[in-house]
Design a protein around this motif. Structure first.
Motif, PDB file in Angstrom:
ATOM      1  N   ALA A 144     -39.965  54.529  -1.360  1.00  0.00           N
ATOM      2  CA  ALA A 144     -40.375  53.251  -1.943  1.00  0.00           C
ATOM      3  C   ALA A 144     -41.715  53.348  -2.645  1.00  0.00           C
ATOM      4  CB  ALA A 144     -40.441  52.183  -0.846  1.00  0.00           C
ATOM      5  N   SER A 145     -42.495  54.377  -2.315  1.00  0.00           N
ATOM      6  CA  SER A 145     -43.802  54.549  -2.975  1.00  0.00           C
ATOM      7  C   SER A 145     -43.637  54.832  -4.457  1.00  0.00           C
ATOM      8  CB  SER A 145     -44.588  55.669  -2.299  1.00  0.00           C
ATOM      9  OG  SER A 145     -43.899  56.905  -2.414  1.00  0.00           O
ATOM     10  N   LEU A 146     -42.498  55.409  -4.852  1.00  0.00           N
ATOM     11  CA  LEU A 146     -42.263  55.636  -6.280  1.00  0.00           C
ATOM     12  C   LEU A 146     -42.187  54.308  -7.035  1.00  0.00           C
ATOM     13  CD1 LEU A 146     -39.600  58.506  -6.287  1.00  0.00           C
ATOM     14  CD2 LEU A 146     -42.052  58.670  -6.784  1.00  0.00           C
ATOM     15  N   PHE A 147     -41.535  53.320  -6.414  1.00  0.00           N
ATOM     16  CA  PHE A 147     -41.464  51.989  -7.039  1.00  0.00           C
ATOM     17  C   PHE A 147     -42.868  51.427  -7.215  1.00  0.00           C
ATOM     18  CE2 PHE A 147     -40.728  47.531  -7.591  1.00  0.00           C
ATOM     19  CZ  PHE A 147     -39.462  47.416  -8.158  1.00  0.00           C
ATOM     20  N   ALA A 148     -43.692  51.561  -6.167  1.00  0.00           N
ATOM     21  CA  ALA A 148     -45.063  51.046  -6.224  1.00  0.00           C
ATOM     22  C   ALA A 148     -45.875  51.761  -7.288  1.00  0.00           C
ATOM     23  CB  ALA A 148     -45.726  51.195  -4.856  1.00  0.00           C
ATOM     24  N   LEU A 149     -45.748  53.078  -7.373  1.00  0.00           N
ATOM     25  CA  LEU A 149     -46.506  53.845  -8.369  1.00  0.00           C
ATOM     26  C   LEU A 149     -46.101  53.456  -9.782  1.00  0.00           C
ATOM     27  CD1 LEU A 149     -48.447  56.121  -9.151  1.00  0.00           C
ATOM     28  CD2 LEU A 149     -46.528  57.731  -8.900  1.00  0.00           C
ATOM     29  N   GLY A 150     -44.792  53.363 -10.030  1.00  0.00           N
ATOM     30  CA  GLY A 150     -44.335  52.971 -11.362  1.00  0.00           C
ATOM     31  C   GLY A 150     -44.857  51.610 -11.756  1.00  0.00           C
ATOM     32  N   SER A 151     -44.811  50.649 -10.826  1.00  0.00           N
ATOM     33  CA  SER A 151     -45.301  49.302 -11.127  1.00  0.00           C
ATOM     34  C   SER A 151     -46.794  49.311 -11.411  1.00  0.00           C
ATOM     35  CB  SER A 151     -44.996  48.365  -9.947  1.00  0.00           C
ATOM     36  OG  SER A 151     -43.611  48.235  -9.752  1.00  0.00           O
ATOM     37  N   GLY A 152     -47.552  50.073 -10.608  1.00  0.00           N
ATOM     38  CA  GLY A 152     -48.996  50.098 -10.794  1.00  0.00           C
ATOM     39  C   GLY A 152     -49.391  50.606 -12.165  1.00  0.00           C
ATOM     40  N   VAL A 153     -48.768  51.691 -12.613  1.00  0.00           N
ATOM     41  CA  VAL A 153     -49.139  52.280 -13.908  1.00  0.00           C
ATOM     42  C   VAL A 153     -48.655  51.406 -15.056  1.00  0.00           C
ATOM     43  CG1 VAL A 153     -48.865  54.281 -15.418  1.00  0.00           C
ATOM     44  CG2 VAL A 153     -49.152  54.610 -12.953  1.00  0.00           C
ATOM     45  N   VAL A 154     -47.418  50.911 -14.976  1.00  0.00           N
ATOM     46  CA  VAL A 154     -46.885  50.076 -16.064  1.00  0.00           C
ATOM     47  C   VAL A 154     -47.726  48.820 -16.239  1.00  0.00           C
ATOM     48  CG1 VAL A 154     -44.926  48.638 -16.767  1.00  0.00           C
ATOM     49  CG2 VAL A 154     -44.535  50.950 -15.929  1.00  0.00           C
ATOM     50  N   PHE A 155     -48.122  48.190 -15.133  1.00  0.00           N
ATOM     51  CA  PHE A 155     -48.869  46.950 -15.252  1.00  0.00           C
ATOM     52  C   PHE A 155     -50.349  47.187 -15.562  1.00  0.00           C
ATOM     53  CE2 PHE A 155     -44.961  45.435 -13.496  1.00  0.00           C
ATOM     54  CZ  PHE A 155     -44.784  44.237 -14.176  1.00  0.00           C
ATOM     55  N   PHE A 156     -50.867  48.377 -15.298  1.00  0.00           N
ATOM     56  CA  PHE A 156     -52.176  48.753 -15.837  1.00  0.00           C
ATOM     57  C   PHE A 156     -52.132  48.667 -17.362  1.00  0.00           C
ATOM     58  CE2 PHE A 156     -54.893  51.890 -17.841  1.00  0.00           C
ATOM     59  CZ  PHE A 156     -56.118  51.688 -17.225  1.00  0.00           C
ATOM     60  N   GLY A 157     -51.130  49.303 -17.951  1.00  0.00           N
ATOM     61  CA  GLY A 157     -51.001  49.268 -19.409  1.00  0.00           C
ATOM     62  C   GLY A 157     -50.753  47.876 -19.940  1.00  0.00           C
ATOM     63  N   ALA A 158     -49.967  47.075 -19.207  1.00  0.00           N
ATOM     64  CA  ALA A 158     -49.656  45.726 -19.672  1.00  0.00           C
ATOM     65  C   ALA A 158     -50.908  44.865 -19.753  1.00  0.00           C
ATOM     66  CB  ALA A 158     -48.637  45.080 -18.743  1.00  0.00           C
ATOM     67  N   VAL A 159     -51.798  44.990 -18.774  1.00  0.00           N
ATOM     68  CA  VAL A 159     -53.017  44.174 -18.790  1.00  0.00           C
ATOM     69  C   VAL A 159     -53.967  44.630 -19.889  1.00  0.00           C
ATOM     70  CG1 VAL A 159     -55.083  43.587 -17.473  1.00  0.00           C
ATOM     71  CG2 VAL A 159     -52.849  43.441 -16.395  1.00  0.00           C
ATOM     72  N   VAL A 160     -54.129  45.935 -20.064  1.00  0.00           N
ATOM     73  CA  VAL A 160     -54.974  46.432 -21.151  1.00  0.00           C
ATOM     74  C   VAL A 160     -54.450  45.911 -22.491  1.00  0.00           C
ATOM     75  CG1 VAL A 160     -55.726  48.511 -22.384  1.00  0.00           C
ATOM     76  CG2 VAL A 160     -55.733  48.469 -19.881  1.00  0.00           C
ATOM     77  N   TYR A 161     -53.146  45.980 -22.679  1.00  0.00           N
ATOM     78  CA  TYR A 161     -52.514  45.476 -23.899  1.00  0.00           C
ATOM     79  C   TYR A 161     -52.781  43.992 -24.083  1.00  0.00           C
ATOM     80  CZ  TYR A 161     -48.625  43.838 -26.821  1.00  0.00           C
ATOM     81  OH  TYR A 161     -47.872  43.221 -27.789  1.00  0.00           O
ATOM     82  N   ASN A 162     -52.609  43.208 -23.015  1.00  0.00           N
ATOM     83  CA  ASN A 162     -52.770  41.765 -23.121  1.00  0.00           C
ATOM     84  C   ASN A 162     -54.201  41.361 -23.431  1.00  0.00           C
ATOM     85  OD1 ASN A 162     -50.227  40.637 -22.922  1.00  0.00           O
ATOM     86  ND2 ASN A 162     -50.227  40.644 -20.706  1.00  0.00           N
ATOM     87  N   LEU A 220     -35.589  55.523  -9.559  1.00  0.00           N
ATOM     88  CA  LEU A 220     -35.623  56.778  -8.802  1.00  0.00           C
ATOM     89  C   LEU A 220     -36.116  56.590  -7.374  1.00  0.00           C
ATOM     90  CD1 LEU A 220     -37.069  59.247 -11.485  1.00  0.00           C
ATOM     91  CD2 LEU A 220     -34.682  58.978 -10.772  1.00  0.00           C
ATOM     92  N   SER A 221     -36.647  55.412  -7.040  1.00  0.00           N
ATOM     93  CA  SER A 221     -37.209  55.189  -5.706  1.00  0.00           C
ATOM     94  C   SER A 221     -36.103  55.084  -4.663  1.00  0.00           C
ATOM     95  CB  SER A 221     -38.079  53.935  -5.696  1.00  0.00           C
ATOM     96  OG  SER A 221     -37.353  52.806  -6.134  1.00  0.00           O
ATOM     97  N   GLY A 222     -36.476  55.385  -3.393  1.00  0.00           N
ATOM     98  CA  GLY A 222     -35.492  55.384  -2.318  1.00  0.00           C
ATOM     99  C   GLY A 222     -36.062  54.784  -1.051  1.00  0.00           C
ATOM    100  N   ARG A 223     -35.319  54.914   0.030  1.00  0.00           N
ATOM    101  CA  ARG A 223     -35.730  54.347   1.314  1.00  0.00           C
ATOM    102  C   ARG A 223     -36.906  55.119   1.902  1.00  0.00           C
ATOM    103  NH1 ARG A 223     -32.250  50.889   4.251  1.00  0.00           N
ATOM    104  NH2 ARG A 223     -30.489  50.187   2.977  1.00  0.00           N
TER     105      ARG A 223
END
Length: 448
Positions: free
Chosen positions: A318-336, A311-314
């Motif tokens: 582009a902040s949408l891409f950053a926000l999605g990555s930040g939240v997804v990888f928060f969960g990934a580290v907690v899981y790991n 859904l991110s754009g020019r």
């Protein structure tokens, strides 16, 4: 037998050997995070590679987990871990140094990038398996979550600063020369590991032992354990779609969103900021919610944010891409943090290498497949379409966990170090006291 560390009452950071391990990890991780940005940009900007070739390069970096992943565990269990870690770092430093040298000489090609990716990938297999097997030799079981937490905090800090630094170096020096930072990082890591003087005996070979038999023991232990089975499946799915993301994100950010290299590094740093927050929060969350519950909750709550990628754009989009990555990888580290600490606790010491290698074969073996699929989708339908499939995959990751016994547990089952000991039915809401350990500073092991 290796000498055990001093009293468990002191934290792992008070141990000189662990501090050296941690400092070496920091040096290697900062360099590798620069390469996370720089290596795809070498292909995209310097060699003008199409999306599929960028995906193939990502696949080459992780193909070693399929090629040598299983026997690597048996080999690691036969060897002293510390010398193996040092040798792997030296190989990676030399391989990475060849890229800027070839670029300066004007002979750099995609073929060389593929070879370097394969060589460093094989060295990384041995390094990672040996590293996860060496940590329990330095720390008692009750300090593993805290020690893993310190390592993951370093990893996440490198992931925060590394991509931004990498993007800046690419813009300043060009992508090939930026990779010098990675070669230096691996060399420094080897130097710090060399300074660890902990005695380490050569593991005993049992009579009649063979590579095939030892690999089979690792497979039986992992797939015979009901919780390790489901953790392997869920993590393998997550890695499959993470690899699709890695294979397409640089192409998407540069060619569809029009970002400069420095901006690409900043956007990718958002994922690392989420990972750092996850490292700091994993222990308290595990203590409050339960070490079993946090495994599936972390994936269920954060995975849906992956839909922000396509859904991110020019511009500000582009902040949408950053926000999605930040939240997804928060969960990934907690899981790991939760699942890696459990794996290190449940496995007998003599099987650690094979257990880690078997799990990495399954979990990380999905990476080259995901990279190839992501590159092919981006080549055929565009990078945004590939990210749509990637986001849909992250929505499916929690399903194996929700359909497993983990969903009914608060704490992970008690273990006694024997094969299969963790398969006893636990009290679903019991607190066996391990939550106190989980409440300390925590770490994860990357992609599991």
């Amino acid at each position: 037998m290796p000498v055990r560390p001093r009293a468990a009452t002191s934290g792992p950071l008070r141990m000189p050997e662990f501090r050296l391990l941690l400092t070496g990890a920091a040096a290697g991780l900062f360099g590798s995070q620069v390469t996370l940005v720089a290596l795809p940009l070498v292909a995209v900007l310097q060699l003008n590679a199409p999306a599929f070739q960028v995906g193939l390069l990502t696949a080459a970096e992780t193909a070693a987990f399929l090629l040598v992943g299983l026997p690597a565990g048996a080999w690691v269990d036969r060897m002293r871990k510390l010398p193996l870690l040092i040798r792997a770092d030296v190989v990676r430093a030399v391989a990475m140094a060849s890229i800027p040298l070839a670029a300066v000489a004007g002979v750099l090609t995609m073929a060389q990038l593929y070879v370097v990716a394969l060589v460093t990938g094989v060295a990384t297999v041995f390094f990672d398996v040996a590293h996860q097997s060496f940590v329990p030799q330095l720390l008692p079981k009750e300090q593993l979550v805290a020690g893993n937490g310190a390592l993951e905090t370093v990893r996440s800090s490198a992931q925060v600063a590394g991509p931004g630094l990498g993007g800046g170096l690419v813009q300043l020096l060009g992508a090939p020369l930026a990779i010098v930072a990675d070669a230096c990082g691996y060399a420094l890591s080897a130097l710090f590991l060399w300074r660890i003087k902990r005695p380490e005996s050569l593991p005993e070979r049992l009579p009649g032992a063979s590579l095939r038999k030892e690999v089979g023991e690792g497979l039986r232990f992992v797939f015979g354990h009901r919780l390790l089975r489901v953790i392997a499946l869920a993590t393998g799915l997550a890695n499959l779609f993470s690899a699709m993301l890695m294979a397409t994100q640089s192409v998407f950010l540069v060619r569809e969103l029009g970002l400069a290299p420095a901006a690409v590094g900043l956007v990718l740093s958002a994922a690392a900021l989420g990972g750092l927050a996850g490292a700091l929060c994993a222990g308290p969350l595990a203590a409050r919610l339960g070490r079993a519950r946090i495994i599936w909750l972390s994936a269920l709550v954060t995975g849906p944010f992956a839909v922000l990628w396509p859904l991110s754009g020019r511009g500000a989009g582009a902040s949408l891409f950053a926000l999605g990555s930040g939240v997804v990888f928060f969960g990934a580290v907690v899981y790991n943090v939760a699942q890696v600490s459990f794996r290190q606790t449940v496995c007998p010491p003599g099987l650690l290498g094979r257990m880690n290698a078997t799990l990495r074969f399954v979990m990380w073996g999905a990476l080259p497949l995901g990279a190839l699929v992501g590159g092919a989708l981006a080549d055929a339908y565009g990078a945004r379409a590939a990210l749509v499939w990637c986001a849909a995959g992250f929505l499916a990751v929690p399903l194996p966990l929700l359909l497993s016994p983990l969903r009914r547990m608060r704490e992970l089952p008690p273990v006694d170090g024997e094969l299969g000991a963790a398969d006893e039915e636990p009290d679903e809401d019991a607190d066996d006291g391990a939550g106190a350990g989980a409440g300390q500073q925590v770490e994860a092991a990357g992609r599991g």
